[in-house]
Design an enzyme around this catalytic site. Sequence first.
Site, short mmCIF file in Angstrom:
data_model
loop_
_atom_site.label_atom_id
_atom_site.label_comp_id
_atom_site.label_asym_id
_atom_site.label_seq_id
_atom_site.Cartn_x
_atom_site.Cartn_y
_atom_site.Cartn_z
N LYS A 200 -28.29 13.21 -7.20
CA LYS A 200 -29.33 14.01 -7.86
C LYS A 200 -30.71 13.35 -7.71
CE LYS A 200 -26.62 17.30 -9.17
NZ LYS A 200 -25.45 16.96 -8.36
C1 LIG Z 1 -24.96 22.75 -10.38
C2 LIG Z 1 -24.22 21.56 -10.87
N1 LIG Z 1 -23.64 21.61 -12.08
C3 LIG Z 1 -22.97 20.58 -12.58
C4 LIG Z 1 -22.82 19.40 -11.86
C5 LIG Z 1 -21.94 18.36 -12.45
O1 LIG Z 1 -22.54 17.18 -12.68
P1 LIG Z 1 -21.68 15.83 -12.69
O2 LIG Z 1 -21.29 15.53 -11.28
O3 LIG Z 1 -22.66 14.84 -13.25
O4 LIG Z 1 -20.51 16.03 -13.58
C6 LIG Z 1 -23.43 19.30 -10.60
C7 LIG Z 1 -23.37 18.10 -9.76
O5 LIG Z 1 -22.67 17.26 -9.63
C8 LIG Z 1 -24.13 20.41 -10.08
O6 LIG Z 1 -24.68 20.37 -8.87
#
Ligand SMILES: Cc1ncc(COP(=O)(O)O)c(C=O)c1O
Length: 383
Positions: A200
């Site tokens: 990110k």
């Molecule tokens: C659109 C979106 N939602 C949720 C997530 C979930 O985040 P995490 O990987 O921190 O659980 C991500 C990325 O990983 C994402 O790109």
Amino acid sequence: MHDLVPLSIPHISGNEWKYIKDCLDTGWVSSVGSYVDQFEQKVSQYVGTDYGVATVNGTAALHLSLLACGVQPGDEVIAPAFTFIAPINAIHYCGAKPVFIGSDSNTLSLDVNRVHTFLSEECVKRDGDLYNKQTGQKISAILPVHIFGHPVDMAPLNEIATEYGLPIIEDASESLGSEYREKKTGSLSTVACFSFNGNKIITCGGGGMATTSQESLANHIRHLSTQANKKPFEYEHDEVGYNYRLTNIQAALGVAQLEQLDAFIEIKRNNAALYRQLLAEIPKVDLVWEEPWAKSNFWLCTLLVPSVDRKPLMEYLLAHNVQVRPAWKLMHTLPMYQECQVYGMEETEAVFERCISIPSSVQLNSEDIKYVVRCIKNYFDQS
Ligand SMILES: Cc1ncc(COP(=O)(O)O)c(C=O)c1O
């Protein structure tokens, strides 16, 4: 051969070592500590909400936000099929089901007009709640996702949500710093969720946060994230909770990264503008661009190419050390979600076949970008 041009990797160039060392030196390494508090305050302030609740990752923030908004087993949640799977899995963790609505071909995010037609034509109000005519299930929330950093058209979506009495859980995982009509994504709904995963715009290694201006929601999300322990040291748990808290070490990394966020956004926006200028010379290629009312963080620059060229172009670029990736498979095509209802998906299916995300890391310089575009041009010249 040119060095690998990475898709989206962390950029560690500020106070990261200093703040993490502070955690190790003081012993505040776990899920309580001043960096967790600072990170929550600074992210919520940056975004423009009153509260932030840090979580172990973005998926956990989504799960708890859905629960705190009252999503119950058997309910349905309006969501896009064009998304990373995390928000859809979070709906499933609540025992609810997604209803997949098509996406807008410009923003690639949830098509607000289609949401409106679905709710007005395919649903019915009964006893103050909204029910899906086809399945008979209650619709309990809307979950838009700001895809690749490009904001959803939130003003009409909020109007629709108010009309139908639905909360919006905004998935801003990819859009930290993006703006919709001069307000930051993450401040445009009932509650929003961020991810600080390694790919990110800023990272905690792994991490997430829910932001909201509703105190009761923030308190409930925090409560759920700490095993729903009502009275610490008395072990009085009043509902099923989760161990979803962010650690102080991860938050320390996040605080240091947040200090650099505006600089990262400026670099990414400049790089996107350079891509756009150079790609204009290649007729078969478009770059997904921001709407006039949006200011995107351009988390991942994404091309639209003829669908026949998508796979061979990706192979060509990977062979030339340009890290690229396709869009996620549409959610209703995955085995776990293929029974779910789908509405207005025709254009989305066509757009999905055309997407390639190209290197967008903060570290890229103009020479890297020129190299990537030269490779794309060479592919089309020879094909
Ligand atoms: C659109 C979106 N939602 C949720 C997530 C979930 O985040 P995490 O990987 O921190 O659980 C991500 C990325 O990983 C994402 O790109």
